[in-house]
Design a protein around this motif. Sequence first.
Motif, PDB file in Angstrom:
ATOM      1  N   MET A 191       0.853  -1.185   0.000  1.00 22.79           N
ATOM      2  CA  MET A 191       0.000   0.000   0.000  1.00 22.79           C
ATOM      3  C   MET A 191       0.891   1.237   0.000  1.00 22.79           C
ATOM      4  O   MET A 191       1.827   1.326   0.783  1.00 22.79           O
ATOM      5  N   GLY A 192       0.592   2.161  -0.905  1.00 22.46           N
ATOM      6  CA  GLY A 192       1.358   3.398  -0.971  1.00 22.46           C
ATOM      7  C   GLY A 192       0.479   4.594  -0.658  1.00 22.46           C
ATOM      8  O   GLY A 192      -0.686   4.629  -1.071  1.00 22.46           O
ATOM      9  N   VAL A 193       1.036   5.535   0.087  1.00 21.00           N
ATOM     10  CA  VAL A 193       0.323   6.786   0.356  1.00 21.00           C
ATOM     11  C   VAL A 193       1.110   7.893  -0.337  1.00 21.00           C
ATOM     12  O   VAL A 193       2.230   8.223   0.072  1.00 21.00           O
ATOM     13  N   GLY A 194       0.552   8.442  -1.396  1.00 25.45           N
ATOM     14  CA  GLY A 194       1.214   9.503  -2.150  1.00 25.45           C
ATOM     15  C   GLY A 194       0.777  10.860  -1.645  1.00 25.45           C
ATOM     16  O   GLY A 194      -0.415  11.124  -1.515  1.00 25.45           O
ATOM     17  N   LEU A 195       1.756  11.696  -1.339  1.00 23.49           N
ATOM     18  CA  LEU A 195       1.465  13.048  -0.865  1.00 23.49           C
ATOM     19  C   LEU A 195       2.040  14.056  -1.850  1.00 23.49           C
ATOM     20  O   LEU A 195       3.099  13.822  -2.443  1.00 23.49           O
ATOM     21  N   THR A 196       1.353  15.149  -1.994  1.00 22.83           N
ATOM     22  CA  THR A 196       1.905  16.252  -2.779  1.00 22.83           C
ATOM     23  C   THR A 196       1.321  17.563  -2.289  1.00 22.83           C
ATOM     24  O   THR A 196       0.109  17.656  -2.057  1.00 22.83           O
ATOM     25  N   HIS A 197       2.192  18.541  -2.108  1.00 21.84           N
ATOM     26  CA  HIS A 197       1.723  19.917  -1.977  1.00 21.84           C
ATOM     27  C   HIS A 197       2.442  20.710  -3.046  1.00 21.84           C
ATOM     28  O   HIS A 197       3.661  20.846  -3.026  1.00 21.84           O
ATOM     29  N   PHE A 198       1.684  21.180  -4.018  1.00 18.27           N
ATOM     30  CA  PHE A 198       2.327  21.856  -5.139  1.00 18.27           C
ATOM     31  C   PHE A 198       1.987  23.335  -5.146  1.00 18.27           C
ATOM     32  O   PHE A 198       0.960  23.756  -4.609  1.00 18.27           O
ATOM     33  N   THR A 199       2.890  24.099  -5.740  1.00 15.06           N
ATOM     34  CA  THR A 199       2.609  25.501  -6.030  1.00 15.06           C
ATOM     35  C   THR A 199       2.851  25.714  -7.511  1.00 15.06           C
ATOM     36  O   THR A 199       3.928  25.388  -8.021  1.00 15.06           O
ATOM     37  N   GLU A 200       1.851  26.200  -8.183  1.00 14.35           N
ATOM     38  CA  GLU A 200       1.951  26.494  -9.612  1.00 14.35           C
ATOM     39  C   GLU A 200       2.345  27.946  -9.800  1.00 14.35           C
ATOM     40  O   GLU A 200       2.198  28.776  -8.895  1.00 14.35           O
ATOM     41  N   ILE A 201       2.820  28.249 -10.994  1.00 13.41           N
ATOM     42  CA  ILE A 201       3.033  29.646 -11.365  1.00 13.41           C
ATOM     43  C   ILE A 201       2.411  29.805 -12.735  1.00 13.41           C
ATOM     44  O   ILE A 201       2.865  29.198 -13.698  1.00 13.41           O
ATOM     45  N   VAL A 202       1.326  30.540 -12.806  1.00 16.52           N
ATOM     46  CA  VAL A 202       0.576  30.614 -14.060  1.00 16.52           C
ATOM     47  C   VAL A 202       0.232  32.073 -14.388  1.00 16.52           C
ATOM     48  O   VAL A 202       0.517  32.992 -13.638  1.00 16.52           O
ATOM     49  N   GLY A 203      -0.405  32.218 -15.548  1.00 10.92           N
ATOM     50  CA  GLY A 203      -0.856  33.546 -15.938  1.00 10.92           C
ATOM     51  C   GLY A 203       0.239  34.387 -16.546  1.00 10.92           C
ATOM     52  O   GLY A 203       0.392  35.570 -16.272  1.00 10.92           O
ATOM     53  N   ALA A 204       1.047  33.771 -17.424  1.00 10.03           N
ATOM     54  CA  ALA A 204       2.091  34.539 -18.095  1.00 10.03           C
ATOM     55  C   ALA A 204       1.442  35.471 -19.118  1.00 10.03           C
ATOM     56  O   ALA A 204       0.554  35.062 -19.848  1.00 10.03           O
ATOM     57  N   GLY A 205       1.930  36.634 -19.103  1.00 10.36           N
ATOM     58  CA  GLY A 205       2.587  37.150 -17.911  1.00 10.36           C
ATOM     59  C   GLY A 205       2.960  38.594 -18.128  1.00 10.36           C
ATOM     60  O   GLY A 205       2.765  39.184 -19.196  1.00 10.36           O
ATOM     61  N   PRO A 206       3.506  39.166 -17.082  1.00 10.17           N
ATOM     62  CA  PRO A 206       3.895  40.579 -17.129  1.00 10.17           C
ATOM     63  C   PRO A 206       4.800  40.858 -18.328  1.00 10.17           C
ATOM     64  O   PRO A 206       5.810  40.188 -18.514  1.00 10.17           O
ATOM     65  N   VAL A 207       4.441  41.837 -19.122  1.00 10.01           N
ATOM     66  CA  VAL A 207       5.177  42.115 -20.360  1.00 10.01           C
ATOM     67  C   VAL A 207       6.630  42.484 -20.062  1.00 10.01           C
ATOM     68  O   VAL A 207       7.523  42.254 -20.875  1.00 10.01           O
TER      69      VAL A 207
END
Lengths: 284, 808
Positions: free
Chosen positions: B478-494
């Motif tokens: 049995m495996g317990v997979g954990l993830t806490h991710f942070t995305e960077i989106v909305g490109a973007g500032p000119v």
Amino acid sequence: MIPAAFEYYRPKDMAGVLSVLEEHGDDARVVAGGHSLIPMMKLRMAEVPHLIDLQDVAGLTGISIDAGRVRIGAMTTQHEIINHAGLSDVAPIMREASLQIADPQVRYMGTVGGNVANGDPGNDMPGLMQCLDATFILVGPDGERSVAARDFYEAAYMTDRADDEVLTAVEFAASKGGYAYEKQKRKIGDYATAAAAVLITKDGGTCASASIAMTNLSDTPVYSVDAGAALVGTSLDEASMKAAVDAMLGDIDPTEDNRGPIEFKRHAASVILRRAIENAWDRA
Amino acid sequence: MNKELTREERTDALGGMGCKRKRVEDARFTQGKGNYVDDIKLPGMLQGDFVRSPYAHARIKSIDSSAAMALDGVIAVLTAEDLAPLGLHWMPTLAGDKQMVLADGKVLFQGQEVAFVVAKDRYIAADAVELVEVDYEELPVLTDPFAAMESDVVLREDLLGEGGSLPDGAHGPRKHPNHIFTWEVGEKDATEQVLDEADVVAEETVYYHRTHPCPLETCGCVASMDKVNGKLTLHGTFQAPHAIRTVVSLISGIEEHNIRVISPDIGGGFGNKVGAYPGYVCSVVASIVTGVPVKWVEDRMENLMTTAFARDYHMTGKISATKEGKITGLHCHVTADHGGFDACADPTKFPAGFMNICTGSYDIPTAYLAVDGVYTNKAPGGVSYRCSFRVTEAAYFIERMVEVLAIELNMDAAELRRINFIKKEQFPYQSALGWEYDSGDYHTAWDKALKAVDYDGLRAEQAQRVEDFKAGKTRKLMGVGLTHFTEIVGAGPVKNCDILGLGMFDSCEIRIHPTGSAIARLGTISQGQGHATTFAQILATEIGLPADSITIEEGDTDTAPYGLGTYGSRSTPVAGAATAMAGRKIRAKAQMIAAYLLEVHDDDVEFDVDRFVVKGAPEKFKTMKEIAFAAYNQAIPGIEPGLEAVSYYDPPNMTYPFGAYVCVMDIDVDTGVTDIRRFYALDDCGTRINPMIIEGQVHGGLTEALAVALGQEIAYDDMGNVKTGTLMDFFLPTAWEVPNYETDHTVTPSPHHPIGAKGVGESPHVGGVPCFSNAVNDAFRAFGLRHTNMPHDHWRIWKTANDLGLHG
């Protein structure tokens, strides 16, 4: 995915089919459900200048069960096999295996005849037919003949069927005892990484008979006489199970592909066979 | 309307932000009435098809198209020689490199475009392709980027300078003829010092395999040159239609006003439809030459083998921590396999995309990243498959490194994450690798997720399972997979985001009709995201007209305002912001009109759901519908007629969606078969515009994550042959393989976005891939596994178990 040009024929009777085959020899092929041949034509891996569609030919569909003998017309679909109540009584392994072929959309079109006649080692029905000790009925210019499923397959896509013959039906005896069709696959629609068809009868606590065939582990289906023999007369203790698995491993000859290396396939085959034997034994 | 509605009823009637509005697109999609590029049939249209290289590396000695030309119905066979006089045998890539449109003397990957056949129908074209005879001389093949960096075999002679020298590439100095660039971020020396002095350092090499976005609809176009009026119309599967127009203008010399690019309905993009492909250029040239429309549509094998792969990052990491588990430093080196041409779709200043988000959700004070891009004999691409630029790679890297560090520290991986999260009060947070995270509340999300799945209970069950396994009672781990991710989106500032010099702002133009309905056009283009539904919801809330009365139109460059398109979860962060801002301009003018109609000062009226009311006298009001009619049909002193607005929005920052995922998986040690028992996904995308569409996006993104983690790959053999060129071998999950997903959320609005929204389409993919992979890795942790690479298909899992001695 664009096929080369071909002539399309849709005869109403077998005489019409045979006349086209006679005229064009191996330039002509019959198509049933089309799930193997049509993709091959689209990939231009199969060139079929003359394509004969069997769907209007009378007498090629249907399942009949008479005096313990089952006859399934070549154009009978897997969907029909799954939903045929009488067949589930006399050969439940047919339903169990058919449910593991591709997906419902494919099974509405895919036929028994196409599945067994094409000689594709990935197809499930050939091994199943060998397990059932089925007989294939072929019709050619000289009339009808029958050949045992266990003698039919020569190599990948190479069978005992002559270019001017059509496979019209499969026949087998109603199976008794326990059954199991176990298949490991990567996903729906995939060919087996390893699959095992097993029929077992019991006499008290002893195995009276056992029939074992494997799928997609060689360039033909593999009917393993020795694997079955290893179980007969035993109570399926660990030693006889191991002997059966070892015998099967001696008969298969898998190749490496995207499903994995040979070592893995041999391991998977032994695990799948064990599970199929245990399952069939429990049901016997 | 006799009965006066309550404020709540009026709000509900708008169908604005926050409601589960049904997708307006689905009526046509579910009835087969969509209009995709292959549905377009123009009078006299010809069909194009490619002759492609069977070899991964070969010189072309000759091309003989005489037999093909002799076939009835063949109009033309174009080769590089035909395109050279127009300067179109090569084209610029989005990454500052150039790419052959048709093979110019050699081929660099299997499936490369060699000649373009134009014929009267699709069948004749395919027959003619078989008749073109190409004489190849095979060359040594390089499929491994590490070997390529050592090899004497030069893949790109065209980039050599005088006497075999190595001029700089688009991103600086090159170390080897097969080297493309080195990109460095952060402090190298300081990071090495931190690692040297650390209590604990965990090292691991993580390979993120090559895969492909594989949208259901492949890439294609219909080019139609009208020689009478000089106008070129180009229908195509373009995720960025305006950028395509500008690029076509720049490389063809046709003035931009004479080019009309139309993206019709698009059947999924996932990054595959961002770039420019040889098929587009050849279709345009063929239409110019023949004077009739020319269609080109890829088949599935062509799509998988030639247009825009994703990933293929070899990442070596070192992460250091104190004995207590406080992370002190992160070092990452990437060898990036870009294939034969550098056609990555990244903002110009970011040759490895936003890989420098690889510090993830953690407060890591010191970090260094270096990426080396390398040429090999594989297809070009490197697109952002359902993610912002290289963000899945970054998230996968850090989420694996944290797990490896937890093993090194003998700590629980959930607790290790918790003590290293950036704290709520640290936002806006300046990362060691140069980003300013706008907002976040990671601890709240994490605790909510762990509580939802009964994390402690799962670990207890897992420990029991390990005992049972060792005692021979079970063959499943049995495996317990954990993830806490942070995305960077909305490109973007000119100021720092452009592609080929095109600033990455986006736009919205609104016209209110006199009867109180509206049309809004945007610079983005939906490929299934549901923009026609959600952008109307934003506007409904902003301008007080029902979403059902607002048409959203995208994808026609003759009518839509300029924008950079849809990818990298940028539609809501950028075009969504433009939509809100344009709506506010409408509202500002409506306020003046309302004040005039109500005979009060502008400042004495205020907006209230669907109307302007006199402050303190809500019974005195003018609805937006009434105001719209007056805007067109009543002479109002000092105000010009009409009610329209346009906004071009240059975002001040990216947005940073995040999430906490948990996967519970059972693994059959003997067959390598995985069974996902549970998947919990908590997403925080800031303000939620349509919860139903968010849920759909999460389901889709997780499913593509499952695919990538468990089997989806583009694999090559040593000769550079693609081993996974059909859907038999390339894994696309169906309903059968997909588990039940539990979705959840927290809401941390973006402080700089007009409505606080952050984008969500890609989060589940970015977070899902490491979560599935972590579950597989975690299942074997008790048996000494540190890391095993994706894809976790049956035989690779079996191999892992076998290597650990679990098969007896």
